[in-house]
Write an enzyme that holds these catalytic residues in place. Structure first.
Site, PDB file in Angstrom:
ATOM      1  N   HIS A   1      15.578 -11.372   3.033  1.00 58.77           N
ATOM      2  CA  HIS A   1      14.769 -10.203   2.659  1.00 58.77           C
ATOM      3  C   HIS A   1      14.756  -9.133   3.749  1.00 58.77           C
ATOM      4  O   HIS A   1      14.358  -8.002   3.491  1.00 58.77           O
ATOM      5  CB  HIS A   1      13.334 -10.645   2.342  1.00 58.77           C
ATOM      6  CG  HIS A   1      13.253 -11.419   1.054  1.00 58.77           C
ATOM      7  ND1 HIS A   1      12.803 -10.862  -0.117  1.00 58.77           N
ATOM      8  CD2 HIS A   1      13.602 -12.686   0.751  1.00 58.77           C
ATOM      9  CE1 HIS A   1      12.865 -11.762  -1.083  1.00 58.77           C
ATOM     10  NE2 HIS A   1      13.343 -12.882  -0.575  1.00 58.77           N
TER      11      HIS A   1
ATOM     12  N   ASP B   1      13.910  -1.747   8.046  1.00 57.51           N
ATOM     13  CA  ASP B   1      13.295  -2.480   6.932  1.00 57.51           C
ATOM     14  C   ASP B   1      14.388  -2.978   5.999  1.00 57.51           C
ATOM     15  O   ASP B   1      15.312  -2.224   5.683  1.00 57.51           O
ATOM     16  CB  ASP B   1      12.371  -1.531   6.148  1.00 57.51           C
ATOM     17  CG  ASP B   1      11.109  -2.218   5.638  1.00 57.51           C
ATOM     18  OD1 ASP B   1      11.174  -3.427   5.377  1.00 57.51           O
ATOM     19  OD2 ASP B   1      10.079  -1.538   5.499  1.00 57.51           O
TER      20      ASP B   1
HETATM   21  C1  GDG Z   1       9.783  -8.013   3.172  1.00 59.09           C
HETATM   22  C2  GDG Z   1      10.811  -7.093   3.853  1.00 59.09           C
HETATM   23  C3  GDG Z   1      11.490  -6.254   1.605  1.00 59.09           C
HETATM   24  C4  GDG Z   1       1.029  -3.577   1.079  1.00 59.09           C
HETATM   25  N1  GDG Z   1      -0.257  -3.314   1.412  1.00 59.09           N
HETATM   26  C5  GDG Z   1      -0.983  -3.902   0.471  1.00 59.09           C
HETATM   27  C6  GDG Z   1      -0.122  -4.521  -0.423  1.00 59.09           C
HETATM   28  N2  GDG Z   1       1.090  -4.307  -0.039  1.00 59.09           N
HETATM   29  C7  GDG Z   1       2.252  -4.766  -0.805  1.00 59.09           C
HETATM   30  C8  GDG Z   1       3.104  -3.612  -1.237  1.00 59.09           C
HETATM   31  C9  GDG Z   1       4.461  -4.287  -1.418  1.00 59.09           C
HETATM   32  C10 GDG Z   1       4.412  -5.407  -0.391  1.00 59.09           C
HETATM   33  O1  GDG Z   1       3.056  -5.609  -0.018  1.00 59.09           O
HETATM   34  C11 GDG Z   1       5.154  -5.043   0.873  1.00 59.09           C
HETATM   35  O2  GDG Z   1       6.525  -5.120   0.618  1.00 59.09           O
HETATM   36  P1  GDG Z   1       7.553  -4.349   1.545  1.00 59.09           P
HETATM   37  O3  GDG Z   1       8.880  -4.464   0.879  1.00 59.09           O
HETATM   38  O4  GDG Z   1       7.153  -2.943   1.697  1.00 59.09           O
HETATM   39  O5  GDG Z   1       7.512  -5.028   2.985  1.00 59.09           O
HETATM   40  P2  GDG Z   1       7.433  -6.523   3.632  1.00 59.09           P
HETATM   41  O6  GDG Z   1       6.105  -7.139   3.439  1.00 59.09           O
HETATM   42  O7  GDG Z   1       7.809  -6.325   5.051  1.00 59.09           O
HETATM   43  O8  GDG Z   1       8.533  -7.387   2.853  1.00 59.09           O
HETATM   44  C12 GDG Z   1      11.054  -5.857   3.011  1.00 59.09           C
HETATM   45  C13 GDG Z   1      10.533  -7.281   1.007  1.00 59.09           C
HETATM   46  O9  GDG Z   1      10.356  -8.390   1.876  1.00 59.09           O
HETATM   47  C14 GDG Z   1      11.031  -7.812  -0.334  1.00 59.09           C
HETATM   48  O10 GDG Z   1      12.339  -8.296  -0.242  1.00 59.09           O
HETATM   49  O11 GDG Z   1      11.494  -5.092   0.778  1.00 59.09           O
HETATM   50  O12 GDG Z   1      12.040  -5.037   3.613  1.00 59.09           O
HETATM   51  O13 GDG Z   1      10.381  -6.738   5.162  1.00 59.09           O
HETATM   52  O14 GDG Z   1       4.590  -4.851  -2.688  1.00 59.09           O
HETATM   53  O15 GDG Z   1       2.566  -3.036  -2.388  1.00 59.09           O
HETATM   54  N3  GDG Z   1      -0.523  -5.210  -1.504  1.00 59.09           N
HETATM   55  C15 GDG Z   1      -1.863  -5.294  -1.693  1.00 59.09           C
HETATM   56  N4  GDG Z   1      -2.764  -4.699  -0.841  1.00 59.09           N
HETATM   57  C16 GDG Z   1      -2.366  -3.989   0.242  1.00 59.09           C
HETATM   58  O16 GDG Z   1      -3.200  -3.440   0.989  1.00 59.09           O
HETATM   59  N5  GDG Z   1      -2.282  -5.971  -2.762  1.00 59.09           N
END
Ligand code: GDG
Length: 470
Positions: free
Chosen positions: A164, A372
């Site tokens: 990821h 990222d």
């Molecule tokens: C890893 C990789 C890759 C965020 N704040 C809140 C919240 N979130 C949710 C977002 C989103 C998720 O968390 C974060 O996903 P990201 O992709 O932005 O980042 P990582 O956590 O670092 O994820 C990344 C991912 O895996 C998937 O393969 O894209 O690059 O680092 O869904 O909406 N959700 C809630 N409250 C929050 O305050 N409920």
């Protein structure tokens, strides 16, 4: 249902942390969990991983629990293993290294021993659950050695891995004392999935330069006697789910509440886990540069930065928190007026529904990680917009999502003046251009959605190497 994808076998998903799905938790889950749930709900199967519980004694037997088409199989970890495998090796060695932060990476042999030990434990506990035709889909940097450990136990099932996070440049990866072992572990899978073509290139460059491997046939590679397929399979979201969510009363209430508090000012929003890869201090400095560049009478903007607490037991994250709090205080001290605070920094999480309402209200969405794998917030931001009056996405060139979302204003997150100019461009962009850019992005979000991600992964899992690769 399952036979369409998997023949006689079933899907077995493995991830470090497994949370049993419940309607209450659905609104809190992050992107990875939501994505895996989407696949398992559709095809059914087993989800194996750590329960989130730690024990002082060696953990008891695997606990099984059914919820609809999903059979959960959960193992606890000892406190010491949790510390050295998860908090230390995964989060203080691999995470910074794979995100190009070797300055923050610690290389410690005891941590690595725990990492291998826990992967062995996972293999020993998973093996008895596998039927002969099951396919196993293993997730993320915590579990790189799991294929090797399963093979050692005689498991012959098809094994896929998905990373990821980014795969670093070969020279960067080569700083890890156990680089070769871990790279060979990856070669023990049948399929290795990455987020982007850049990650695929970096990994294959390493395989070529350091392991003497070769690409033999359309994505198939060979190292020693191992044959495996490497592919870019960018993860996505369910855009329809997000579009529905933003229309719910809860989302609209949240939107209205925030709008009422703005006093007619435009909103810039950032939402990330509080993680040093997400570029939060740089983003705050860019906002400061934006305010500096404006006449005080033109300060018609408020910035809401939501940073959900994350890995707070890790010292690097504690330091980041202090840095962000200091910067926020500094910016507000410098620019606030009696009736206006420019920056609202919220160190808490919100429900996904509430986030969707806030995304929709904002004129600019700032997604500026320093590095990222993909970044799902960027895609969720696009999906939550009103197509008739959409916000503008300012997106880091170092997020995997930048390869798809060409309608965003693409920036170098280290260049705070460029990010400040992009914020300004977003705030002043005419409606026609906003609509045009949004249209291009939503098409991409739909094209690479979550169903495409898991179905492509399962399709590749069933493929056998072509004879030309023999
Ligand atoms: C890893 C990789 C890759 C965020 N704040 C809140 C919240 N979130 C949710 C977002 C989103 C998720 O968390 C974060 O996903 P990201 O992709 O932005 O980042 P990582 O956590 O670092 O994820 C990344 C991912 O895996 C998937 O393969 O894209 O690059 O680092 O869904 O909406 N959700 C809630 N409250 C929050 O305050 N409920």
């Amino acid at each position: 249902m399952s036979s369409e994808w998997l023949g006689d076998g079933q899907l077995v998903v493995v991830s470090n942390r497994v949370t049993v799905a419940s309607p209450k938790k659905a609104n809190q889950a992050g992107g990875l969990a939501v994505g895996l749930l989407a696949a398992l709900r559709e095809v059914g199967g087993i989800w194996f991983g750590w329960s989130g519980e730690t024990t002082l004694e060696p953990p008891g037997p695997v606990r099984r629990q059914r919820s609809g088409p999903i059979q959960y199989a959960l193992t606890d970890l000892t406190v010491d293993d949790f510390e050295d495998y998860y908090s230390n090796f995964a989060n203080r060695t691999l995470w910074p290294l794979f995100h190009y932060r070797i300055d923050l990476a610690t290389y410690n042999h005891r941590w690595y021993a725990a990492y291998r030990r826990v992967n062995r434990l996972f293999a020993e506990r998973l093996q008895p659950l596998l039927g002969p035709d099951d396919v196993v889909w293993i997730h993320d940097y915590h579990l790189i050695p799991l294929a090797s450990e399963l093979r050692r136990l005689g498991v012959e099932n098809r094994l896929a891995f998905f990373l990821h996070i980014p795969f670093p440049a070969p020279e960067m990866f080569a700083t890890l004392p156990w680089q070769r072992e871990l790279a060979l572990d990856l070669c023990n899978y049948d399929i290795v999935g990455f987020q982007t073509e850049t990650d695929v290139r970096q990994f294959l460059a390493y395989v070529d330069l350091e392991l003497g491997g070769q690409v033999t046939h359309a994505g198939w590679s060979r190292v020693e006697n191992r044959r495996f397929r490497v592919a870019a399979i960018p993860i996505g979201i369910d855009p329809d789910e997000f579009a529905r969510m933003v229309e719910t009363p809860e989302a609209q209430r949240q939107r209205q509440r925030l709008e009422d508090s703005l006093g007619g000012r435009k909103l810039i929003i950032g939402v990330d886990r509080l993680d040093y890869t997400k570029g939060i201090p740089e983003r705050l400095k860019a906002f400061e540069a934006l305010l500096e560049s404006m006449e005080p009478s033109d300060h018609g903007v408020s910035f809401v930065q939501i940073s959900a607490p994350s890995r707070s037991e890790v010292p690097e994250y504690q330091r980041l928190r202090v840095e962000v709090e200091t910067l926020s205080g500094h910016i507000n001290g410098r620019f606030s007026d009696a009736d206006w605070v420019p920056l609202r920094y919220l160190n808490r999480s919100f429900s996904r529904t509430a986030l969707s309402g806030m995304f929709q209200l904002s004129r600019v969405g700032l997604v500026t990680p320093l590095r990222d794998g993909m970044n799902l917030v960027a895609k969720e931001y696009v999906a939550a917009q009103d197509a008739e009056d959409p916000g503008v996405l300012v997106l880091s060139r170092f997020a995997g999502a930048a390869g798809e979302l060409d309608g965003a204003l693409i920036v170098n997150p280290y260049d705070i003046y460029q990010v400040a100019r992009a914020m300004d461009a977003g705030l002043t962009m005419p409606l026609d251009e906003r609509k045009d850019r949004h249209q291009r992005m939503i098409q991409q979000v739909r094209h690479h959605d979550i169903t495409g991600w898991w179905s492509k992964s399962l399709r590749l899992l069933r493929e056998r190497p072509p004879l030309a690769a023999e």
